[in-house]
Design a protein around this motif. Structure first.
Motif, short mmCIF file in Angstrom:
data_model
loop_
_atom_site.label_atom_id
_atom_site.label_comp_id
_atom_site.label_asym_id
_atom_site.label_seq_id
_atom_site.Cartn_x
_atom_site.Cartn_y
_atom_site.Cartn_z
N GLY A 76 0.81 -1.22 0.00
CA GLY A 76 0.00 0.00 0.00
C GLY A 76 0.84 1.26 0.00
O GLY A 76 0.67 2.13 -0.87
N ASP A 80 1.75 4.06 -3.05
CA ASP A 80 1.58 5.50 -2.79
C ASP A 80 2.84 6.27 -3.15
O ASP A 80 2.79 7.30 -3.83
CB ASP A 80 1.24 5.73 -1.32
N TRP A 106 -3.25 -1.35 -3.20
CA TRP A 106 -3.84 -1.62 -1.89
C TRP A 106 -4.65 -2.91 -1.91
O TRP A 106 -4.68 -3.65 -0.91
CB TRP A 106 -4.71 -0.45 -1.45
N THR A 110 -3.75 -6.03 0.52
CA THR A 110 -4.74 -6.58 1.44
C THR A 110 -4.94 -8.08 1.20
O THR A 110 -4.99 -8.87 2.16
CB THR A 110 -6.08 -5.85 1.28
#
Length: 224
Positions: A76, A80, A106, A110
């Protein structure tokens, strides 16, 4: 070999014929294995042969949560940093990603985090999920502090790995080492309310509402 039903194998007042048949089948198989000499020998073993084996079992689930959250944050925060920092011409000649890249990054983080930890700890990878499971799904409260601590530490370690990987690009965007600004690169590793038109009190309220909304969302998912 007898095919008579054993009255001790049944619960009182049960009228389900399917249940009776399954019990009868189990009784025959068990009886046959005993009569034919096919039963497996009983093996005695020590559950904790040494002190480390006991410690390892205690740490097994929290460590699974630790690595699950670390993987989540690596993917994640990694995406970014890739998308945001590559937008600066000093870092890259062209942007290396967009909002779709952020969403996929993301999502993959996850998924991998849950897959890694799911078979051991249940794949919570979020303190809100752990508290919700303890509240609504009989998850032991005695495990909650260990889970949350492991999740926080996993997030810190994952963010530290990404920060070390992108520190030079962050220096270029910020204008030098030891220069970190808000706004700037702070949103790569944290969330915060815009402050140029909000007071500190309002920022706290906005953050609290966002946390409550996220927690309520997790609660609703578990209730469905």
């Amino acid at each position: 070999m007898s095919y008579e039903r054993d009255s001790h194998a049944y619960s009182a007042g049960t009228n389900d014929s399917t249940h009776h048949r399954s019990k009868e089948t189990f009784h025959h198989i068990e009886e046959r294995s005993v009569d034919d000499g096919d039963s497996l020998p009983t093996v005695d073993y020590t559950r904790y042969p040494n002190r480390w084996s006991r410690i390892r079992e205690i740490l097994r689930e929290p460590m699974a949560e630790f690595f699950g959250v670390m993987i989540l944050i690596i993917f994640g925060n990694g995406v970014d940093c890739q998308v945001v920092l590559s937008g600066n011409t000093g870092v890259s000649s062209s942007p290396k990603g967009d909002w779709l890249s952020l969403s996929f990054g993301w999502a993959v983080g996850t998924s991998l985090g849950v897959w890694v930890s799911g078979g051991i700890s249940g794949g919570h990878i979020n303190p809100a999920v752990t508290i919700a499971m303890a509240t609504f799904r009989d998850f032991p409260w005695r495990k909650v502090p260990g889970y949350i601590f492991a999740q926080v530490m996993g997030g810190v370690c994952g963010a530290g790995i990404i920060y070390a990987n992108y520190i030079h690009a962050i220096d270029v965007v910020e204008g030098g080492r030891h220069i970190r600004t808000v706004p700037g690169t702070a949103n790569l590793f944290s969330t915060y309310a815009v402050r140029h038109y909000l007071s500190l009190l309002m920022c706290c309220k906005v953050k609290a509402k966002a946390c409550c909304a996220a927690g309520l969302h997790d609660f609703c998912i578990l209730l469905l």
